[in-house]
Design a protein around this motif. Structure first.
Motif, PDB file in Angstrom:
ATOM      1  N   THR A 242      16.260 -41.010 -15.973  1.00  3.87           N
ATOM      2  CA  THR A 242      16.203 -39.566 -15.972  1.00  3.87           C
ATOM      3  C   THR A 242      16.908 -39.055 -14.731  1.00  3.87           C
ATOM      4  O   THR A 242      16.356 -39.090 -13.642  1.00  3.87           O
ATOM      5  N   SER A 243      18.145 -38.602 -14.869  1.00  6.12           N
ATOM      6  CA  SER A 243      18.948 -38.222 -13.718  1.00  6.12           C
ATOM      7  C   SER A 243      18.886 -36.720 -13.498  1.00  6.12           C
ATOM      8  O   SER A 243      19.064 -35.935 -14.418  1.00  6.12           O
TER       9      SER A 243
ATOM     10  N   PHE B 205      15.908 -31.584  -8.761  1.00  6.32           N
ATOM     11  CA  PHE B 205      14.787 -32.376  -8.248  1.00  6.32           C
ATOM     12  C   PHE B 205      13.910 -31.542  -7.324  1.00  6.32           C
ATOM     13  O   PHE B 205      12.683 -31.526  -7.453  1.00  6.32           O
ATOM     14  N   VAL B 206      14.527 -30.835  -6.398  1.00  4.71           N
ATOM     15  CA  VAL B 206      13.768 -30.007  -5.465  1.00  4.71           C
ATOM     16  C   VAL B 206      12.978 -28.931  -6.216  1.00  4.71           C
ATOM     17  O   VAL B 206      11.832 -28.624  -5.879  1.00  4.71           O
TER      18      VAL B 206
ATOM     19  N   TYR C  17      14.419 -39.063  -4.096  1.00  2.15           N
ATOM     20  CA  TYR C  17      15.541 -38.611  -4.930  1.00  2.15           C
ATOM     21  C   TYR C  17      16.724 -39.580  -4.842  1.00  2.15           C
ATOM     22  O   TYR C  17      17.315 -39.943  -5.865  1.00  2.15           O
ATOM     23  N   LEU C  18      17.058 -40.003  -3.631  1.00  2.00           N
ATOM     24  CA  LEU C  18      18.189 -40.916  -3.458  1.00  2.00           C
ATOM     25  C   LEU C  18      17.989 -42.214  -4.233  1.00  2.00           C
ATOM     26  O   LEU C  18      18.906 -42.718  -4.880  1.00  2.00           O
ATOM     27  N   VAL C  19      16.775 -42.739  -4.178  1.00  2.00           N
ATOM     28  CA  VAL C  19      16.488 -44.021  -4.828  1.00  2.00           C
ATOM     29  C   VAL C  19      16.429 -43.875  -6.344  1.00  2.00           C
ATOM     30  O   VAL C  19      17.017 -44.665  -7.094  1.00  2.00           O
TER      31      VAL C  19
ATOM     32  N   GLU D  56      11.103 -31.155 -19.450  1.00  2.36           N
ATOM     33  CA  GLU D  56      10.849 -32.292 -18.567  1.00  2.36           C
ATOM     34  C   GLU D  56      11.862 -32.363 -17.421  1.00  2.36           C
ATOM     35  O   GLU D  56      11.572 -32.927 -16.377  1.00  2.36           O
ATOM     36  N   GLN D  57      13.043 -31.775 -17.620  1.00  2.00           N
ATOM     37  CA  GLN D  57      14.054 -31.753 -16.561  1.00  2.00           C
ATOM     38  C   GLN D  57      13.941 -30.502 -15.691  1.00  2.00           C
ATOM     39  O   GLN D  57      14.763 -30.267 -14.810  1.00  2.00           O
ATOM     40  N   ASN D  58      12.897 -29.707 -15.948  1.00  2.00           N
ATOM     41  CA  ASN D  58      12.639 -28.492 -15.174  1.00  2.00           C
ATOM     42  C   ASN D  58      13.709 -27.426 -15.390  1.00  2.00           C
ATOM     43  O   ASN D  58      13.952 -26.575 -14.535  1.00  2.00           O
ATOM     44  N   LEU D  59      14.361 -27.447 -16.556  1.00  2.00           N
ATOM     45  CA  LEU D  59      15.313 -26.406 -16.937  1.00  2.00           C
ATOM     46  C   LEU D  59      14.518 -25.338 -17.673  1.00  2.00           C
ATOM     47  O   LEU D  59      14.444 -25.314 -18.907  1.00  2.00           O
ATOM     48  N   LEU D  60      13.888 -24.467 -16.913  1.00  2.00           N
ATOM     49  CA  LEU D  60      12.832 -23.605 -17.439  1.00  2.00           C
ATOM     50  C   LEU D  60      13.355 -22.570 -18.429  1.00  2.00           C
ATOM     51  O   LEU D  60      12.758 -22.359 -19.492  1.00  2.00           O
ATOM     52  N   ARG D  61      14.447 -21.898 -18.097  1.00  2.00           N
ATOM     53  CA  ARG D  61      14.991 -20.899 -19.024  1.00  2.00           C
ATOM     54  C   ARG D  61      15.400 -21.561 -20.336  1.00  2.00           C
ATOM     55  O   ARG D  61      15.116 -21.053 -21.425  1.00  2.00           O
ATOM     56  N   SER D  62      16.068 -22.685 -20.223  1.00  2.00           N
ATOM     57  CA  SER D  62      16.520 -23.387 -21.431  1.00  2.00           C
ATOM     58  C   SER D  62      15.343 -23.841 -22.277  1.00  2.00           C
ATOM     59  O   SER D  62      15.397 -23.799 -23.509  1.00  2.00           O
TER      60      SER D  62
END
Length: 254
Positions: free
Chosen positions: A5-6, A12-13, A34-36, A139-145
């Motif tokens: 899950t990229s 991420f923040v 996040y880096l890892v 799940e990717q926190n793309l709230l509007r979408s």
């Protein structure tokens, strides 16, 4: 958190509750995560500093010393970091602790679980595809979408319900319009606005006043979030929207 899950650093923040209000050291630990997990990079002071700059965060003082001082040394007490050839890695237990504490609101996890449970019960392939995308956005926190796609699911189920159960009544009402309309196949609904379909169903008594109110509220919210405006949206707002669809739309029209 699966590495498949990229997320971008900004995404991420945004998924961390009150990231901006956290102490700089905790922010650093989360950026290391996040880096890892998402950037597949070793943790170094320069990588963290670059992320902080890209995210418009103030620099953290003594960053190299912080990583060194919190690296696992010999002895019974584990550190937060493990030294590697290329830099640092997060200690496994500490990584899990960070994820449990700062990622994934309880309500969000419940909503995602409910969405996936609903996915298995939907037979319409087109509606199912929209729901799969809605889950991914949420799940990717793309709230509007996630709100836009969840409305597509709600309206897709509603119009299919109308087509299966109340087609004659809908066509009877639309035959009296100044420009008559006849629905012969499901795709014919695309010639009508969503508001027209919902309002017509109410006018002929197919849906109740409360059902009409719920559908129009969801549609109005979708319209507000679907277009570029200064209106902010939070995770809890997205969760509330999706829960209305799960609890008040799907049980009646699914």
């Amino acid at each position: 958190m699966p590495k498949s899950t990229s997320l971008t650093a900004d995404q991420f923040v945004a998924s961390v509750v009150d990231f901006d209000g956290l102490p700089p050291a905790t922010q650093t630990d989360l950026l290391a995560l996040y880096l890892v997990e998402h950037a597949a990079q070793p943790v170094t002071a320069s990588a963290i500093a670059s992320l902080r700059a890209a995210l418009h965060l103030s620099p953290q003082s003594r960053l190299p010393q912080y990583l060194s001082e919190h690296t696992r040394k010999r002895g019974p007490k584990p550190g937060h970091y493990v030294k590697t050839k290329l830099g640092y890695a997060l200690e496994r237990g500490f990584s899990k602790q960070l994820q449990a504490t700062h990622l994934g609101r309880t309500a969000a996890k419940n909503v995602a679980t409910s969405l996936r449970g609903t996915l298995a019960a939907i037979s319409d392939p087109s509606v199912k595809a929209y729901l799969e995308e809605a889950i991914g956005c949420f799940e990717q926190n793309l709230l509007r979408s996630s709100i836009v796609m969840t409305w597509c699911v709600a309206f897709g189920l509603f119009r299919s319900w109308l087509f299966r159960n109340h087609l004659a009544k809908m066509n009877g009402a639309m035959a009296l319009w100044k420009t008559p309309v006849t629905i012969a196949k499901l795709d014919d609904f695309q010639d009508l606005t969503e508001a027209t379909v919902v309002d017509t169903a109410r006018k002929v008594g197919i849906i109740s006043k409360e059902q009409h109110k719920t559908l129009r509220h969801l549609l109005d919210q979708r319209n507000s979030y679907a277009h570029p405006t200064p209106k902010a949206i939070t995770p809890s707002m997205s969760e509330a929207y999706i829960e209305i669809v799960l609890k008040e739309v799907l049980p009646h029209f699914g």
